[in-house]
Design a protein around this motif. Structure first.
Motif, PDB file in Angstrom:
ATOM      1  N   GLU A 163       7.363   6.686  14.830  1.00 22.65           N
ATOM      2  CA  GLU A 163       7.566   5.900  13.614  1.00 22.65           C
ATOM      3  C   GLU A 163       6.658   4.674  13.600  1.00 22.65           C
ATOM      4  OE1 GLU A 163      11.273   3.905  11.102  1.00 22.65           O
ATOM      5  OE2 GLU A 163      11.500   4.380  13.236  1.00 22.65           O
ATOM      6  N   LEU A 164       6.085   4.376  12.436  1.00 24.71           N
ATOM      7  CA  LEU A 164       5.298   3.163  12.250  1.00 24.71           C
ATOM      8  C   LEU A 164       6.183   2.076  11.662  1.00 24.71           C
ATOM      9  CD1 LEU A 164       1.941   4.546  10.805  1.00 24.71           C
ATOM     10  CD2 LEU A 164       2.439   3.854  13.149  1.00 24.71           C
ATOM     11  N   LEU A 165       6.012   0.855  12.170  1.00 26.85           N
ATOM     12  CA  LEU A 165       6.824  -0.271  11.728  1.00 26.85           C
ATOM     13  C   LEU A 165       5.935  -1.434  11.288  1.00 26.85           C
ATOM     14  CD1 LEU A 165       9.480  -0.318  14.603  1.00 26.85           C
ATOM     15  CD2 LEU A 165       9.736   0.702  12.326  1.00 26.85           C
ATOM     16  N   LEU A 166       6.367  -2.098  10.224  1.00 27.49           N
ATOM     17  CA  LEU A 166       5.753  -3.356   9.820  1.00 27.49           C
ATOM     18  C   LEU A 166       6.368  -4.457  10.670  1.00 27.49           C
ATOM     19  CD1 LEU A 166       4.109  -5.194   7.873  1.00 27.49           C
ATOM     20  CD2 LEU A 166       6.119  -5.172   6.370  1.00 27.49           C
ATOM     21  N   VAL A 167       5.552  -5.250  11.343  1.00 26.21           N
ATOM     22  CA  VAL A 167       6.063  -6.280  12.250  1.00 26.21           C
ATOM     23  C   VAL A 167       5.589  -7.645  11.766  1.00 26.21           C
ATOM     24  CG1 VAL A 167       6.358  -6.993  14.645  1.00 26.21           C
ATOM     25  CG2 VAL A 167       5.839  -4.604  14.121  1.00 26.21           C
ATOM     26  N   THR A 168       6.546  -8.545  11.566  1.00 28.92           N
ATOM     27  CA  THR A 168       6.242  -9.894  11.102  1.00 28.92           C
ATOM     28  C   THR A 168       6.869 -10.903  12.057  1.00 28.92           C
ATOM     29  OG1 THR A 168       8.277 -10.087   9.799  1.00 28.92           O
ATOM     30  CG2 THR A 168       6.358  -9.050   8.713  1.00 28.92           C
ATOM     31  N   PRO A 169       6.510 -12.179  11.918  1.00 27.98           N
ATOM     32  CA  PRO A 169       7.317 -13.198  12.598  1.00 27.98           C
ATOM     33  C   PRO A 169       8.764 -13.054  12.135  1.00 27.98           C
ATOM     34  CG  PRO A 169       5.325 -14.143  11.668  1.00 27.98           C
ATOM     35  CD  PRO A 169       5.403 -12.753  11.133  1.00 27.98           C
ATOM     36  N   PHE A 170       9.703 -13.570  12.902  1.00 25.64           N
ATOM     37  CA  PHE A 170      11.104 -13.317  12.602  1.00 25.64           C
ATOM     38  C   PHE A 170      11.466 -13.708  11.171  1.00 25.64           C
ATOM     39  CE2 PHE A 170      15.566 -14.473  12.328  1.00 25.64           C
ATOM     40  CZ  PHE A 170      16.139 -13.294  12.761  1.00 25.64           C
ATOM     41  N   HIS A 193      -5.932   2.251  10.590  1.00 23.55           N
ATOM     42  CA  HIS A 193      -5.297   3.555  10.400  1.00 23.55           C
ATOM     43  C   HIS A 193      -3.799   3.387  10.175  1.00 23.55           C
ATOM     44  CE1 HIS A 193      -4.331   7.772  10.966  1.00 23.55           C
ATOM     45  NE2 HIS A 193      -3.596   7.497  12.035  1.00 23.55           N
ATOM     46  N   HIS A 194      -3.135   2.600  11.023  1.00 26.96           N
ATOM     47  CA  HIS A 194      -1.697   2.411  10.909  1.00 26.96           C
ATOM     48  C   HIS A 194      -1.317   1.708   9.608  1.00 26.96           C
ATOM     49  CE1 HIS A 194      -1.338   2.577  15.595  1.00 26.96           C
ATOM     50  NE2 HIS A 194      -1.321   3.776  15.032  1.00 26.96           N
ATOM     51  N   ALA A 195      -2.040   0.649   9.300  1.00 26.35           N
ATOM     52  CA  ALA A 195      -1.719  -0.113   8.087  1.00 26.35           C
ATOM     53  C   ALA A 195      -1.934   0.724   6.837  1.00 26.35           C
ATOM     54  CB  ALA A 195      -2.567  -1.379   8.038  1.00 26.35           C
ATOM     55  N   SER A 196      -2.983   1.500   6.827  1.00 23.59           N
ATOM     56  CA  SER A 196      -3.246   2.339   5.652  1.00 23.59           C
ATOM     57  C   SER A 196      -2.120   3.338   5.427  1.00 23.59           C
ATOM     58  CB  SER A 196      -4.579   3.073   5.812  1.00 23.59           C
ATOM     59  OG  SER A 196      -5.645   2.141   5.867  1.00 23.59           O
ATOM     60  N   LEU A 197      -1.605   3.925   6.503  1.00 25.34           N
ATOM     61  CA  LEU A 197      -0.520   4.895   6.371  1.00 25.34           C
ATOM     62  C   LEU A 197       0.759   4.247   5.846  1.00 25.34           C
ATOM     63  CD1 LEU A 197      -0.926   6.982   9.677  1.00 25.34           C
ATOM     64  CD2 LEU A 197      -1.438   7.744   7.362  1.00 25.34           C
ATOM     65  N   GLN A 205       0.195  -2.224  -4.489  1.00 22.48           N
ATOM     66  CA  GLN A 205      -0.996  -3.070  -4.579  1.00 22.48           C
ATOM     67  C   GLN A 205      -2.006  -2.789  -3.466  1.00 22.48           C
ATOM     68  OE1 GLN A 205       2.175  -4.047  -4.255  1.00 22.48           O
ATOM     69  NE2 GLN A 205       2.673  -5.860  -5.507  1.00 22.48           N
ATOM     70  N   PHE A 206      -1.555  -2.091  -2.430  1.00 21.46           N
ATOM     71  CA  PHE A 206      -2.408  -1.922  -1.239  1.00 21.46           C
ATOM     72  C   PHE A 206      -3.586  -0.984  -1.515  1.00 21.46           C
ATOM     73  CE2 PHE A 206      -3.694   0.294   2.626  1.00 21.46           C
ATOM     74  CZ  PHE A 206      -3.976  -0.775   3.458  1.00 21.46           C
ATOM     75  N   LEU A 207      -4.775  -1.440  -1.149  1.00 22.30           N
ATOM     76  CA  LEU A 207      -5.980  -0.608  -1.216  1.00 22.30           C
ATOM     77  C   LEU A 207      -6.580  -0.418   0.179  1.00 22.30           C
ATOM     78  CD1 LEU A 207      -7.686  -2.111  -4.410  1.00 22.30           C
ATOM     79  CD2 LEU A 207      -6.328  -0.016  -4.230  1.00 22.30           C
ATOM     80  N   VAL A 236       0.936  -3.768  11.894  1.00 23.81           N
ATOM     81  CA  VAL A 236       1.640  -2.485  11.831  1.00 23.81           C
ATOM     82  C   VAL A 236       1.411  -1.778  13.153  1.00 23.81           C
ATOM     83  CG1 VAL A 236       1.859  -0.258  10.664  1.00 23.81           C
ATOM     84  CG2 VAL A 236       1.372  -2.330   9.324  1.00 23.81           C
ATOM     85  N   LEU A 237       2.513  -1.357  13.793  1.00 21.02           N
ATOM     86  CA  LEU A 237       2.427  -0.722  15.109  1.00 21.02           C
ATOM     87  C   LEU A 237       3.419   0.427  15.209  1.00 21.02           C
ATOM     88  CD1 LEU A 237       2.206  -3.669  17.687  1.00 21.02           C
ATOM     89  CD2 LEU A 237       0.511  -1.866  17.361  1.00 21.02           C
ATOM     90  N   PRO A 238       3.144   1.382  16.087  1.00 16.75           N
ATOM     91  CA  PRO A 238       4.147   2.411  16.390  1.00 16.75           C
ATOM     92  C   PRO A 238       5.365   1.803  17.071  1.00 16.75           C
ATOM     93  CG  PRO A 238       1.952   3.128  17.046  1.00 16.75           C
ATOM     94  CD  PRO A 238       1.853   1.670  16.731  1.00 16.75           C
ATOM     95  N   ALA A 239       6.495   2.464  16.905  1.00 16.32           N
ATOM     96  CA  ALA A 239       7.766   1.926  17.398  1.00 16.32           C
ATOM     97  C   ALA A 239       7.772   1.712  18.908  1.00 16.32           C
ATOM     98  CB  ALA A 239       8.902   2.864  16.999  1.00 16.32           C
ATOM     99  N   HIS A 240       7.107   2.581  19.682  1.00 17.74           N
ATOM    100  CA  HIS A 240       7.108   2.428  21.144  1.00 17.74           C
ATOM    101  C   HIS A 240       6.550   1.066  21.547  1.00 17.74           C
ATOM    102  CE1 HIS A 240       8.360   6.470  21.425  1.00 17.74           C
ATOM    103  NE2 HIS A 240       7.172   7.052  21.330  1.00 17.74           N
TER     104      HIS A 240
END
Length: 289
Positions: A163-170, A193-197, A205-207, A236-240
């Motif tokens: 799974e890919l996750l969006l990761v932000t500051p808390f 690659h991850h962010a595009s997916l 809005q994402f291009l 954006v990173l994989p869950a692992h």
């Protein structure tokens, strides 16, 4: 070079002390054994046997040859066994994968190696392009990639998904588009690659990633989330990789409305038959993932 078959026949003859028993042991005729010994004598230019009818004694040269030849014949026999052997838990394996999946399976590989000290695992974290290149150049045995290979020399097949996750500051909620623009982006080798997916599936809005100000970049999987935890941007990173971060309270991992799972592909050199230890490792990795 001395014919090793002649040497073996000579050594067996000395051990058996009789042409008939030697022929039986070697599944040959007596004349065949005699002929090989004579060829050995002709090659060396010395007599190896003093023959008395069907009996014989060794000459000094014959005794010297037998003493030296025993080790050679045994070494050749051992070599044949080693070459034909295909142990499951012994030998070297060179493995490459993106860092995220590596964070999950590397500790398990070390535990496997500890249980089986005959295994030697060379594990390298690398982006897809490097994994593919090493495989083509015969510098890797097994690879994992987050896309199938496009090269004819490389065979790839789906192995697992991540799974890919969006990761932000808390923060409590997933950020809207404007918040992402304000935060800016922390890059990594597979980041585009991850962010595009993931972003492409959830933000109309994402291009492309260049729409965000790049606030930093790291090619070390264990460090990518450090700037995120300090409020410097999102990624954006994989869950692992997210689960392995050592300051989880400083970040937020967001599962977006449209989940995206990245397929992991097993890659090997096309037409190569993997030995038992590598097939074992592939099976273990599949189970772990």
């Amino acid at each position: 070079m001395i014919n090793p078959v002649w040497l073996r026949s000579f050594c067996v003859l000395v051990e058996e002390g009789h042409f008939t028993r030697t022929a039986d042991r070697l599944h040959m005729t007596q004349s065949g054994v005699s002929q090989q010994v004579r060829k050995l004598e002709e090659y060396l230019g010395v007599a190896l046997l003093d023959r008395q009818g069907k009996q014989f004694t060794l000459t000094d040269a014959g005794g010297c040859l037998y003493k030296e030849a025993q080790e050679i014949v045994q070494a050749l026999s051992d070599l044949a066994e080693k070459v034909a052997a295909d142990p499951t838990y012994e030998g070297n394996v060179r493995l490459m994968s993106p860092g995220s999946v590596g964070l999950k399976i590397y500790p398990k590989l070390l535990a496997l190696q500890k249980r089986h000290p005959g295994l030697a695992i060379d594990y390298r974290f690398a982006p897809n392009s490097d994994v593919e290149r090493y495989m083509v150049e015969y510098n890797a045995d097994i690879g994992l990639m987050t896309r199938p290979s496009s090269l004819p020399e490389v065979n790839s097949r789906p192995m697992a998904s991540e799974e890919l996750l969006l990761v932000t500051p808390f923060m409590n909620n997933a950020p809207d588009w404007q918040e992402l623009l304000t935060l800016g982006y922390i890059g990594h080798p597979d980041g585009h690659h991850h962010a595009s997916l993931l972003l492409g599936a959830n933000y109309s809005q994402f291009l492309n990633v260049s729409m965000f100000a790049q606030r930093g970049f790291s090619n070390q999987i264990s460090l990518i989330l450090e700037p995120v935890s300090m409020g410097l941007g999102f990624t954006v990173l994989p869950a692992h990789a997210v689960r392995a971060f050592h300051h989880p309270k400083l970040i937020s991992a967001h599962r977006l409305e449209n989940p995206v799972n990245e397929t992991l592909y097993l890659i090997t050199r096309r037409h190569r038959n993997l030995p038992a230890r590598m097939n074992m490792l592939v099976g273990e990795i599949r189970r772990w993932l």
